[in-house]
Design an enzyme around this catalytic site. Structure first.
Site, PDB file in Angstrom:
ATOM      1  CE  LYS A  69      32.544  67.555  48.514  1.00  0.00           C
ATOM      2  NZ  LYS A  69      32.166  66.577  47.309  1.00  0.00           N
ATOM      3  CG  ASP A 109      31.920  63.113  46.851  1.00  0.00           C
ATOM      4  OD1 ASP A 109      30.940  62.911  46.842  1.00  0.00           O
ATOM      5  OD2 ASP A 109      32.806  63.780  47.186  1.00  0.00           O
TER       6      ASP A 109
HETATM    7  P1  NAP Z   1      38.080  71.748  41.783  1.00  0.00           P
HETATM    8  O1  NAP Z   1      38.836  71.097  43.028  1.00  0.00           O
HETATM    9  O2  NAP Z   1      37.918  73.070  41.735  1.00  0.00           O
HETATM   10  O3  NAP Z   1      38.884  71.337  40.645  1.00  0.00           O
HETATM   11  C1  NAP Z   1      38.702  71.660  39.212  1.00  0.00           C
HETATM   12  C2  NAP Z   1      39.349  70.850  38.165  1.00  0.00           C
HETATM   13  O4  NAP Z   1      39.013  71.407  36.768  1.00  0.00           O
HETATM   14  C3  NAP Z   1      40.965  70.812  38.124  1.00  0.00           C
HETATM   15  O5  NAP Z   1      41.440  69.745  37.774  1.00  0.00           O
HETATM   16  C4  NAP Z   1      41.221  72.204  37.319  1.00  0.00           C
HETATM   17  O6  NAP Z   1      42.543  71.843  36.693  1.00  0.00           O
HETATM   18  C5  NAP Z   1      40.069  72.003  36.164  1.00  0.00           C
HETATM   19  N1  NAP Z   1      39.947  73.169  35.403  1.00  0.00           N
HETATM   20  C6  NAP Z   1      39.111  74.052  35.729  1.00  0.00           C
HETATM   21  N2  NAP Z   1      39.260  75.258  34.831  1.00  0.00           N
HETATM   22  C7  NAP Z   1      39.725  74.555  33.967  1.00  0.00           C
HETATM   23  C8  NAP Z   1      40.191  75.130  32.471  1.00  0.00           C
HETATM   24  N3  NAP Z   1      39.802  76.394  32.261  1.00  0.00           N
HETATM   25  N4  NAP Z   1      41.002  74.528  31.838  1.00  0.00           N
HETATM   26  C9  NAP Z   1      41.382  73.041  32.092  1.00  0.00           C
HETATM   27  N5  NAP Z   1      41.063  72.655  33.389  1.00  0.00           N
HETATM   28  C10 NAP Z   1      40.336  73.301  34.040  1.00  0.00           C
HETATM   29  O7  NAP Z   1      36.663  71.039  41.595  1.00  0.00           O
HETATM   30  P2  NAP Z   1      36.160  69.529  41.909  1.00  0.00           P
HETATM   31  O8  NAP Z   1      35.655  69.907  43.408  1.00  0.00           O
HETATM   32  O9  NAP Z   1      37.061  68.650  41.665  1.00  0.00           O
HETATM   33  O10 NAP Z   1      34.892  69.657  41.006  1.00  0.00           O
HETATM   34  C11 NAP Z   1      34.985  69.389  39.552  1.00  0.00           C
HETATM   35  C12 NAP Z   1      33.586  69.155  38.848  1.00  0.00           C
HETATM   36  O11 NAP Z   1      32.961  67.895  39.571  1.00  0.00           O
HETATM   37  C13 NAP Z   1      32.626  70.228  39.376  1.00  0.00           C
HETATM   38  O12 NAP Z   1      31.956  70.797  38.221  1.00  0.00           O
HETATM   39  C14 NAP Z   1      31.616  69.712  40.362  1.00  0.00           C
HETATM   40  O13 NAP Z   1      30.474  70.218  40.209  1.00  0.00           O
HETATM   41  C15 NAP Z   1      31.573  68.005  39.736  1.00  0.00           C
HETATM   42  N6  NAP Z   1      31.228  67.526  40.870  1.00  0.00           N
HETATM   43  C16 NAP Z   1      30.204  66.419  40.629  1.00  0.00           C
HETATM   44  C17 NAP Z   1      29.777  65.422  41.688  1.00  0.00           C
HETATM   45  C18 NAP Z   1      28.760  64.543  41.558  1.00  0.00           C
HETATM   46  O14 NAP Z   1      28.116  63.933  42.247  1.00  0.00           O
HETATM   47  N7  NAP Z   1      28.270  64.294  40.292  1.00  0.00           N
HETATM   48  C19 NAP Z   1      30.759  65.476  42.852  1.00  0.00           C
HETATM   49  C20 NAP Z   1      31.671  66.385  43.174  1.00  0.00           C
HETATM   50  C21 NAP Z   1      32.255  67.321  42.194  1.00  0.00           C
HETATM   51  P3  NAP Z   1      43.872  72.776  37.444  1.00  0.00           P
HETATM   52  O15 NAP Z   1      44.343  71.869  38.439  1.00  0.00           O
HETATM   53  O16 NAP Z   1      44.638  73.171  36.407  1.00  0.00           O
HETATM   54  O17 NAP Z   1      43.375  73.972  38.047  1.00  0.00           O
END
Ligand code: NAP
Length: 288
Positions: A69, A109
């Site tokens: 993205k 989104d």
């Molecule tokens: P990302 O950019 O990789 O961000 C991941 C987030 O989770 C960060 O805030 C990270 O914290 C946190 N995290 C990961 N592992 C962790 C742990 N062990 N303990 C505490 N915090 C942790 O991912 P993203 O693109 O934002 O996506 C996040 C989720 O949203 C995914 O599961 C995705 O499938 C979902 N999503 C859903 C939709 C929908 O349409 N429903 C759309 C987009 C995304 P840090 O900053 O500390 O690493």
């Protein structure tokens, strides 16, 4: 007749539900003779080269998922046109490929997130409300932008890595918003939770194959809403916990559906309807 094409690009991409959604609507609206929608697995290394040739290959549009993205945003910033929403979020999830081959990037989104909440809980209000967002990744950026657009009073961002939350606060500092950053260790305390109207999980915790989301939300106000943007599983542990406390919940599937509504309209010229039949089909696929 040669069909025009659209696809979701990502790496990996085979678990994406975008083809299911778009193919369903293409069928419902009798557009299958003209268009097809597929999956394109593209590595980060080959992304630019592939973007260069999409128009020649007959594509009218692409949806963009992890990890592309931000890179697609940067590419279109140089080679195409971005709308205001994409610029304000700093990422692109939907690209229209115009008939002259030029690219137009937007981000749906935030629209998907907000419309899912409104659809599942029509009585929800945003204006002057306090929202807690867990997470500061790419999805959190779209969620926070959507909330700012709805004129919420305050957004409390809680993230494991505080620097990422502070970076988000800075990123949105030129928009009219109040973002407060709270330490991850304080996420369950009553002084953080007691005035929250909407509680959002936008981390990847609680998703199938990921660690559990370790939170306790028992001090949230009884009239608050709890939503998880994760949709695999649909009923996350967070939502189960909220339901057992009698709080109103909103699952993450609709965010995916509503972000696609915008893309479908842009690519194929028809605003599709979100029907119970479509939700049932999606649920079946998510349950596997
Ligand atoms: P990302 O950019 O990789 O961000 C991941 C987030 O989770 C960060 O805030 C990270 O914290 C946190 N995290 C990961 N592992 C962790 C742990 N062990 N303990 C505490 N915090 C942790 O991912 P993203 O693109 O934002 O996506 C996040 C989720 O949203 C995914 O599961 C995705 O499938 C979902 N999503 C859903 C939709 C929908 O349409 N429903 C759309 C987009 C995304 P840090 O900053 O500390 O690493």
């Amino acid at each position: 007749m040669v069909k025009k094409k659209a696809a979701v690009i990502g790496y990996p991409v085979k678990h994406s539900l975008s083809p299911l959604l778009h193919q369903y609507w293409l069928k419902v609206y009798g557009l299958e003779e003209q268009y097809e929608y597929g999956l394109l697995e593209i590595t980060p290394e080959s992304l630019e080269t592939r973007l260069d040739v999409l128009a020649d290959q007959g594509y009218v549009g692409i949806n963009v998922t992890i990890p592309h993205k931000e890179t697609v945003f940067a590419y279109i910033e140089k080679h195409g046109e971005l709308d205001d929403v994409a610029k304000k979020i700093g990422a692109v999830n939907t690209v229209l490929i115009k008939s002259d081959g030029s690219l137009f990037g937007t981000n749906t989104d935030a629209y998907g997130f907000i419309h899912n909440l409104i659809h599942q809980q029509p009585q929800i209000k945003f204006k002057n409300k306090t929202i807690l967002v867990l997470g500061a990744g790419g999805a959190a950026r779209a969620v926070i932008y959507g909330l700012i657009e709805q004129q919420v009073k305050k957004i409390i961002v809680v993230n494991r890595t505080k620097e990422h939350a502070l970076a988000l606060q800075t990123f949105f500092s030129n928009l009219r918003s109040r973002i407060e950053v709270v330490d991850w260790e304080d996420r369950n305390t009553s002084h953080v939770l007691e005035n929250v109207d909407i509680y959002v999980n936008s981390t990847s915790l609680g998703m199938q194959g990921k660690p559990a989301l370790d939170v306790a939300i028992n001090v949230l106000p009884k009239e608050s809403f709890v939503t998880d943007i994760i949709y695999r599983p649909l009923q996350t542990e967070l939502l189960q916990q909220a339901e057992s406390l009698g709080l109103r919940t909103i699952d993450g599937m609709g965010m995916l559906i509503y972000q696609a509504v915008r893309g479908f309209e842009l690519f194929f010229g028809k605003k599709p309807e979100v029907t119970p039949a479509l939700r049932a089909l999606m649920k079946k696929h998510i349950a596997g």
